[in-house]
Design a protein around this motif. Structure first.
Motif, mmCIF file in Angstrom:
data_model
loop_
_atom_site.group_PDB
_atom_site.id
_atom_site.type_symbol
_atom_site.label_atom_id
_atom_site.label_comp_id
_atom_site.label_asym_id
_atom_site.label_seq_id
_atom_site.Cartn_x
_atom_site.Cartn_y
_atom_site.Cartn_z
ATOM 1 N N GLU A 45 0.718 -1.389 0.082
ATOM 2 C CA GLU A 45 -0.041 0.102 -0.029
ATOM 3 C C GLU A 45 0.824 1.066 -0.040
ATOM 4 O OE1 GLU A 45 -2.626 -0.210 3.382
ATOM 5 O OE2 GLU A 45 -3.759 -1.924 2.659
ATOM 6 N N GLY A 46 2.226 1.108 -0.064
ATOM 7 C CA GLY A 46 2.920 2.415 -0.159
ATOM 8 C C GLY A 46 3.070 3.090 1.331
ATOM 9 N N LYS A 47 2.902 2.225 2.286
ATOM 10 C CA LYS A 47 3.012 3.000 3.610
ATOM 11 C C LYS A 47 4.297 2.837 4.422
ATOM 12 C CE LYS A 47 -1.875 2.764 4.224
ATOM 13 N NZ LYS A 47 -3.004 2.299 4.857
ATOM 14 N N LEU A 48 5.140 1.544 3.740
ATOM 15 C CA LEU A 48 6.546 1.357 4.074
ATOM 16 C C LEU A 48 7.415 1.432 3.128
ATOM 17 C CD1 LEU A 48 5.426 -1.982 6.330
ATOM 18 C CD2 LEU A 48 5.711 0.559 7.213
ATOM 19 N N PRO A 49 7.985 2.603 2.877
ATOM 20 C CA PRO A 49 8.567 3.063 1.613
ATOM 21 C C PRO A 49 10.149 2.373 1.756
ATOM 22 C CG PRO A 49 8.538 5.105 2.853
ATOM 23 C CD PRO A 49 7.446 3.893 3.260
ATOM 24 N N ASN A 50 10.582 2.472 2.928
ATOM 25 C CA ASN A 50 11.854 2.037 2.970
ATOM 26 C C ASN A 50 12.255 0.638 2.835
ATOM 27 O OD1 ASN A 50 13.623 4.492 3.499
ATOM 28 N ND2 ASN A 50 12.627 4.714 5.371
ATOM 29 N N LEU A 51 11.324 -0.192 3.520
ATOM 30 C CA LEU A 51 11.086 -1.690 3.535
ATOM 31 C C LEU A 51 10.661 -1.975 2.169
ATOM 32 C CD1 LEU A 51 9.716 -2.565 7.110
ATOM 33 C CD2 LEU A 51 12.199 -2.805 6.102
ATOM 34 N N ALA A 52 9.961 -1.404 1.405
ATOM 35 C CA ALA A 52 9.584 -1.866 -0.190
ATOM 36 C C ALA A 52 10.643 -1.652 -0.851
ATOM 37 C CB ALA A 52 8.389 -0.908 -0.496
ATOM 38 N N ARG A 53 11.599 -0.630 -0.920
ATOM 39 C CA ARG A 53 12.675 -0.478 -1.535
ATOM 40 C C ARG A 53 13.832 -1.712 -1.240
ATOM 41 N NH1 ARG A 53 17.654 2.570 -1.140
ATOM 42 N NH2 ARG A 53 17.059 3.436 0.674
ATOM 43 N N LEU A 54 13.961 -1.790 0.012
ATOM 44 C CA LEU A 54 14.750 -3.108 0.223
ATOM 45 C C LEU A 54 14.180 -4.228 -0.433
ATOM 46 C CD1 LEU A 54 17.245 -3.877 2.045
ATOM 47 C CD2 LEU A 54 15.754 -4.176 4.071
ATOM 48 N N ARG A 55 13.200 -4.498 -0.232
ATOM 49 C CA ARG A 55 12.450 -5.772 -1.000
ATOM 50 C C ARG A 55 12.514 -5.723 -2.307
ATOM 51 N NH1 ARG A 55 5.998 -6.381 -1.130
ATOM 52 N NH2 ARG A 55 6.244 -4.454 -2.060
ATOM 53 N N ALA A 56 12.801 -4.737 -2.893
ATOM 54 C CA ALA A 56 12.773 -4.424 -4.418
ATOM 55 C C ALA A 56 14.286 -4.611 -4.720
ATOM 56 C CB ALA A 56 12.425 -3.118 -4.886
ATOM 57 N N MET A 57 15.281 -4.097 -4.024
ATOM 58 C CA MET A 57 16.614 -4.253 -4.427
ATOM 59 C C MET A 57 17.235 -5.769 -3.747
ATOM 60 S SD MET A 57 18.797 -2.239 -1.458
ATOM 61 C CE MET A 57 18.259 -0.381 -2.004
ATOM 62 N N GLY A 58 16.626 -6.412 -3.033
ATOM 63 C CA GLY A 58 17.122 -7.525 -2.308
ATOM 64 C C GLY A 58 15.971 -8.693 -2.232
ATOM 65 N N THR A 59 15.875 -9.036 -0.988
ATOM 66 C CA THR A 59 14.917 -10.223 -0.708
ATOM 67 C C THR A 59 14.087 -9.794 0.470
ATOM 68 O OG1 THR A 59 16.674 -11.715 -1.374
ATOM 69 C CG2 THR A 59 14.919 -12.683 -0.123
ATOM 70 N N PHE A 60 12.634 -10.178 0.066
ATOM 71 C CA PHE A 60 11.824 -10.133 1.378
ATOM 72 C C PHE A 60 11.240 -11.498 1.313
ATOM 73 C CE2 PHE A 60 7.225 -10.099 2.686
ATOM 74 C CZ PHE A 60 7.410 -9.626 4.182
ATOM 75 N N ARG A 61 11.253 -12.029 2.556
ATOM 76 C CA ARG A 61 10.452 -13.465 2.787
ATOM 77 C C ARG A 61 9.770 -13.402 4.289
ATOM 78 N NH1 ARG A 61 14.478 -17.609 -0.381
ATOM 79 N NH2 ARG A 61 14.101 -16.656 -2.370
ATOM 80 N N PRO A 62 8.628 -13.916 4.647
ATOM 81 C CA PRO A 62 8.256 -14.402 5.952
ATOM 82 C C PRO A 62 9.312 -15.294 6.483
ATOM 83 C CG PRO A 62 6.362 -14.756 4.242
ATOM 84 C CD PRO A 62 7.594 -14.545 3.359
ATOM 85 N N LEU A 63 9.653 -14.949 7.689
ATOM 86 C CA LEU A 63 10.448 -15.634 8.444
ATOM 87 C C LEU A 63 9.917 -16.810 9.452
ATOM 88 C CD1 LEU A 63 13.882 -14.873 10.135
ATOM 89 C CD2 LEU A 63 12.001 -15.575 11.624
ATOM 90 N N ARG A 64 10.354 -17.831 9.473
ATOM 91 C CA ARG A 64 9.623 -18.981 10.101
ATOM 92 C C ARG A 64 10.272 -18.781 11.819
ATOM 93 N NH1 ARG A 64 11.242 -24.664 10.958
ATOM 94 N NH2 ARG A 64 12.813 -24.265 9.309
ATOM 95 N N PRO A 65 9.820 -18.761 12.497
ATOM 96 C CA PRO A 65 10.236 -18.604 14.243
ATOM 97 C C PRO A 65 10.149 -20.029 14.734
ATOM 98 C CG PRO A 65 7.823 -18.010 14.165
ATOM 99 C CD PRO A 65 8.097 -18.253 12.703
ATOM 100 N N THR A 66 10.750 -20.085 16.094
ATOM 101 C CA THR A 66 10.773 -21.257 16.626
ATOM 102 C C THR A 66 9.380 -21.808 17.225
ATOM 103 O OG1 THR A 66 11.360 -20.297 18.690
ATOM 104 C CG2 THR A 66 13.087 -20.905 17.516
ATOM 105 N N LEU A 67 9.460 -22.995 17.443
ATOM 106 C CA LEU A 67 8.441 -23.528 18.432
ATOM 107 C C LEU A 67 8.814 -23.675 19.676
ATOM 108 C CD1 LEU A 67 5.771 -25.316 18.300
ATOM 109 C CD2 LEU A 67 6.906 -27.145 18.137
ATOM 110 N N PRO A 68 8.221 -23.242 20.582
ATOM 111 C CA PRO A 68 6.989 -21.962 20.463
ATOM 112 C C PRO A 68 7.661 -20.682 19.997
ATOM 113 C CG PRO A 68 7.476 -22.048 22.903
ATOM 114 C CD PRO A 68 8.434 -23.410 22.039
ATOM 115 N N ALA A 69 6.701 -19.912 19.618
ATOM 116 C CA ALA A 69 7.134 -18.353 18.922
ATOM 117 C C ALA A 69 7.171 -17.642 19.958
ATOM 118 C CB ALA A 69 6.198 -18.175 17.737
ATOM 119 N N GLN A 70 8.085 -17.678 20.671
ATOM 120 C CA GLN A 70 8.196 -16.673 22.124
ATOM 121 C C GLN A 70 9.607 -15.998 21.872
ATOM 122 O OE1 GLN A 70 7.480 -18.636 25.617
ATOM 123 N NE2 GLN A 70 6.035 -20.055 24.930
#
Length: 705
Positions: A45-70
């Motif tokens: 939605e264009g509300k996080l411009p720096n992270l959007a640029r970081l995604r465009a130039m590099g990589t963005f992926r959801p990160l898998r936390p530990t079990l449990p996610a604490q």
């Protein structure tokens, strides 16, 4: 043509592709509790411009936390590259199988001798006696007798003075986390590392080159995760709807006008035992027009009007004439009329005057040095107070003011560190997690605590927190560009709505696994019981109990030979009980909605490759979105109802939610060739690979390339 230009421009900001054995500066920027779904949505939605640029130039992926996610669990795996079965940090809490009592998972409290311990007094008396006796030998025989009498008197006085003023021991802390943090490995290989506010790093551990400031785990002055104070003149004060599960220190004031005398309870007296707590006087003077108050404490005077915060205020807690503890905190005046309502945030240890052995930084001199360079800062590991607002003692604005003030101080340090000459910078910010915990009720109309009247002002609170994160990420991106550094931005877990509490011990009773005695009065659990050795399990009949729940989503079998009063035989019977529980817990149904609160039940051998069978829980019970284990279950409570609506301010969570639902974020300023979904343990080998340093043992993550 436009697309070609964009590719060329982006390529200019990317670090060069990594060759085998290559080395470069690495920046790791961590945020607690940032959710991948919301991050992606707001980037789109264009509300996080720096992270959007970081995604465009590099990589963005959801990160898998530990079990449990604490938080302590995921960050421990982040630091060491091994899963919770090997770090030993699998929850905020663990249980002692000999007593069934809850304990903190990450730390053990110890008593360490001070100087010679019990021999302090006799040794000091002996030294005085010897010295005065030797002096006596210089004089004639008649004079010697006088000196010997003086020697005996001096030695006796010294003995009793040392007994009175010098303790035989001081409290200590042992960090139970196993594994070697990657910054220590890098430092041992000659790299300079700087590490700030990573959880479960207290007490600070020395490493060859660099500095570290500890994060979550550093206590406040009371020895708690964070204990705020609420001073009020309201008669017979009771906070409506508040259970005070988080143990706010409520102090009833003797009047609402004129001069009011009160006391602030400080640290527990673990040096001498009596009195049990060290407290200091405070005087509140209400102005004649009732529009302000003057506070006098520890030799300072400050004036506040309603809605105002004080600056840093110092607190001096004397154990005796020789020993003092120094703390710092801030007041906020909520109201001066008709009743006085005064908030005091948890009292931090003063970083300029830390007690001996209380090591929050490495080297030890770095903590006071930071205070000299950047001004006073919060030393408490859980920096932002979520407890007062959760119990109704603070407003949304108070929380928000404190959050922004805390982050502003941390950013001053971070911005300076970005321009340092370190090979490795690792820095973590906690604020997204704290905002998520207390503001989720305002973004979720289905939440039982949803309040539409708060939406106009606070409906975008989570977005504003993510935009603050985006600004900090922008600072890191500019520094990475300037230094041609590799940049990783991540969070330890995501978030979900905490609409309903699930009482697992209640379910275990209903299904015949946990047996309770009748006619036993049981108190509701609260955090204070963890510190003051409160009673637990007082109505449980262990001779008929096969399983029990404790912690944030774990179930233990009452195993013979492991638990003190275990009845389940190892082997076939143990396996059968676990299989039954796995199957039956999945069939649990919310009687109101027909939904299933439990998403998965995972045996420990399915979760971890290696583990201590006497410590790690037998089963991990994960929840679907909207459900979380109850606070009462986490401390061994057995409430009446199986499922309860969560009407509290603490409305968002992740602790027992299935990790697949609450994924964190992973950004990298380079394109990854692998299609692997990043796991938080992958950060360790990836950072060491960038630095050209070999891992010290077999890891549970992989080098992301």
């Amino acid at each position: 043509m436009r697309r070609l230009v964009l590719v060329v421009v982006c390529s200019l900001f990317l670090p060069a592709p990594r060759a085998a054995g290559s080395q470069q500066k690495v920046i790791v920027l961590g945020f607690d509790g940032v959710d991948a779904k919301y991050t992606e949505r707001w980037m789109n939605e264009g509300k996080l411009p720096n992270l959007a640029r970081l995604r465009a130039m590099g990589t963005f992926r959801p990160l898998r936390p530990t079990l449990p996610a604490q938080t302590p669990v995921s960050w421990s795996t982040f630091s060491t590259g091994i899963d919770p079965g090997r770090t030993g940090i699998f929850d905020f809490l663990r249980r002692d199988p000999k007593t069934y009592l809850p304990l903190f998972a990450a730390f053990d409290e110890t008593k360490e001798p001070l100087f010679l311990g019990e021999k302090n007094a006799p040794a000091a008396a002996g030294i005085v006696l010897i010295i005065v006796t030797l002096i006596a030998l210089i004089f004639r025989r008649a004079t010697r007798v006088v000196f010997l009498a003086i020697a005996v008197a001096a030695a006796t006085a010294t003995f009793f003075a040392i007994k009175k003023y010098i303790p035989v021991s001081r409290p200590g802390v042992v960090n139970r986390r196993q594994g070697i943090p990657f910054w220590e490995v890098a430092a041992s290989a000659g790299k300079k590392a700087r590490v700030v506010h990573i959880p479960v790093t207290f007490p600070a551990h020395d490493f060859p080159s660099g500095e570290m400031l500890s994060g979550l785990g550093v206590p406040d002055m009371s020895g708690r995760v964070g204990k705020p104070f609420y001073f009020t003149s309201e008669l017979d004060f009771r906070r409506a709807g508040s259970s005070n599960e988080f143990s706010i220190d409520v102090v009833q004031l003797e009047d609402n006008k004129g001069v009011i005398h009160a006391r602030i309870q400080g640290p527990p007296n673990k040096l001498f035992g009596n009195p049990p707590y060290i407290s200091i006087p405070m005087t509140i003077t209400v102005a004649n027009d009732r529009n302000s108050i003057e506070i006098e404490v520890s030799g300072q005077r400050l004036t506040l009007r309603p809605g105002e915060w004080s600056g840093w205020t110092e607190f001096i807690f004397p154990f005796n004439a020789l020993i003092q503890l120094h703390g710092v905190s801030r007041f906020h005046l909520i109201a001066s009329q008709p009743e006085v309502k005064l908030y005091l945030s948890p009292i931090n240890f003063d970083p300029r005057k830390l007690p001996p052995g209380f090591k929050i930084s490495t080297p030890a001199r770095w903590a006071p040095q930071l205070a000299r360079e950047f001004g006073l800062y919060k030393t408490l590991g859980w920096q932002i107070d979520t407890w007062a607002i959760s119990e109704g003692f603070a407003t949304e604005q108070m929380f928000w003011d404190d959050m922004n003030w805390t982050v502003a101080q941390d950013r001053k340090m971070f911005d300076a560190f970005l321009n340092g000459d370190d090979d490795l910078l690792v820095h973590q910010f906690e604020f997204p997690d704290r905002v998520g915990h207390v503001f989720w009720r305002i973004i979720d109309p289905q939440h039982p605590a949803y309040n539409a009247s708060l939406v106009p002002k606070w409906g975008d609170a989570l977005l504003r927190a993510y935009q603050l994160m985006d600004a900090i990420a922008g600072d890191a991106m500019r520094a990475a560009d300037a230094h041609h550094a590799a940049l990783i931005v991540l969070s330890d877990h995501g978030f979900a709505s905490f609409r309903k509490s699930v009482n697992y011990n209640t379910w275990l009773v209903m299904n015949g696994y946990l047996s309770v005695k009748t006619g036993v009065q049981v108190k509701a659990r609260n955090v204070e019981m963890l510190f003051d050795q409160g009673q637990f399990w007082e109505n449980v009949d262990w001779s008929k109990t096969r399983a029990y729940a404790m912690g944030l989503g774990e179930v233990y079998v009452n195993l013979k030979g492991r638990e003190a009063q275990g009845i389940v035989e190892p082997g076939a019977e143990y396996d059968a009980v676990k299989t039954e529980l796995k199957q039956k817990l999945l069939t649990m149904v919310d009687p109101v909605t027909g939904e299933h609160p439990v998403r998965r039940v995972i045996a420990r051998e399915e979760a971890y490759r290696q583990f201590d069978p006497n410590m790690i829980p037998d089963l991990f019970v994960t929840n679907n979105d909207g459900y979380r284990v109850s606070w009462q279950t986490s401390l061994g409570g057995i409430p009446k109802d199986l499922i309860e609506p969560n009407k509290q301010v603490w409305s968002g969570d992740h602790c027992s939610v299935d990790p697949e639902i609450v994924r964190g974020i992973f950004f990298y300023n380079r394109k990854l060739a692998t299609d692997r979904a990043p796991y938080i343990a992958d950060i360790y080998p990836t950072v060491l690979g960038l630095l050209g340093v070999k891992a010290p043992y077999q890891l549970d993550g992989v080098d992301l390339r």
